[in-house]
Design an enzyme around this catalytic site. Structure first.
Site, short mmCIF file in Angstrom:
data_model
loop_
_atom_site.label_atom_id
_atom_site.label_comp_id
_atom_site.label_asym_id
_atom_site.label_seq_id
_atom_site.Cartn_x
_atom_site.Cartn_y
_atom_site.Cartn_z
N TYR A 238 11.61 1.01 15.25
CA TYR A 238 10.28 0.48 14.92
C TYR A 238 9.31 1.64 14.86
CZ TYR A 238 5.92 -2.24 15.55
OH TYR A 238 4.67 -2.78 15.42
N LYS B 215 12.04 -1.47 11.22
CA LYS B 215 10.77 -1.95 10.68
C LYS B 215 9.88 -0.74 10.46
CE LYS B 215 6.51 -4.44 11.81
NZ LYS B 215 5.72 -5.14 12.85
#
Length: 293
Positions: free
Chosen positions: A130, A158
């Site tokens: 992330y 992400k």
């Protein structure tokens, strides 16, 4: 993870305590509107304003209530706390761990790569990278991601940079791996899917899950033009519930749509009258949006 999912907001009651019943209801509310997975304890969950025990409890509730996969936020600046949280998430039934880049201290790319390899080696569930430089001032470079994608327990990422060029470079460097690449910026969802993204973890999916789902479905059907049109129609609302008014604005907008979003936790403050009026106008536009051709 494929499709779209919200970094699920955490409902707090008027005393700023975790509202467990509202969290259960919220899981049902977003699932009924088509989300493909859930991300408790992400940035929009106010995870950094919660204790480790509260985060573990929120993940436990969501994992027990959800009928879709759960990608649990378990990252902290240090490896030990991340591993403890990841183990607890796995025990609670989460499907994967969502691990933010270590922040506060500065780390170079080789250090970040070593950290993620150590976490992935120890984790009992798949690990998702992330990168959210707007909050952490840390960016995972495409070359680093490409190397990490070779690890058998690093399942995806992400990318919340909002930089489509960087997103494409990451996709190029992970194309040969079994690696889910998700965008974290709702304003570029259609473009990211067209660039090879597998989905999105989006604040917008908390308040407009039908719209984000429609973007993904249009892209999957090969209608990139419609996916971009729907994305463009949601740009202003996305900007309002992220950059303009943040989590208090997001929760206000969700409550206006009937979602049990609860209150934001201090130091957040409720949005003012002008912000409420602006958000109401954008929600009216959302109500008029035709998501089908």
């Amino acid at each position: 993870m494929h499709g779209t999912g919200p970094p699920l907001v955490t409902p707090f009651d008027a005393d700023a305590d975790l509202d467990e019943d509202a969290l259960r209801d919220l899981v049902g509310w977003v699932e009924a509107r088509g989300v493909d997975f859930l991300v408790p304890c992400g940035s929009n969950s106010e995870a950094e304003l919660m204790t480790a025990e509260e985060r573990a409890r929120a993940i436990e509730i969501v994992a027990a209530e959800a009928s879709v996969p759960v990608l649990a936020g378990t990252g902290s600046p240090g490896k030990r706390e991340t591993l403890v949280a990841t183990e607890a998430a796995a025990d609670a039934g989460a499907d994967a761990a969502f691990v933010v880049t270590p922040f506060y201290y500065g780390h170079d790319q080789s250090t970040l790569a070593a950290y993620y390899r150590e976490v992935a080696d120890a984790a009992a569930i798949p690990v998702y990278l992330y990168s959210v430089p707007v909050f952490t001032d840390v960016t995972l470079e495409p070359e680093t991601v490409g190397r990490l994608a070779e690890h058998p327990n690093v399942a995806g990422m992400k990318d919340s940079s909002g930089d489509i060029a960087a997103f494409q470079r990451i996709r190029e460097r992970t194309a040969d791996a079994d690696f889910d690449l998700m965008v974290g910026a709702g304003g570029v969802l259609g473009q990211a899917l067209a660039a090879g993204g597998t989905g999105g973890v989006l604040a917008l999916a908390n308040v407009a899950p039908e719209a984000t789902t429609a973007v993904y479905e249009a892209s999957e059907a090969g209608d990139d033009e419609h996916a971009r049109e729907l994305t463009a129609a949601c740009v202003e609302l996305n900007h309002a519930v992220t950059a303009d008014y943040g989590i208090p604005g997001l929760k206000y907008a969700m409550r206006q749509r009937g979602a049990p979003a609860g209150h934001a936790r201090s130091p957040h403050r409720p949005v003012d009258e002008d912000a409420r009026a602006a958000l109401d106008d954008l929600l009216d536009e959302l109500a008029d949006l035709r998501i089908d051709r």
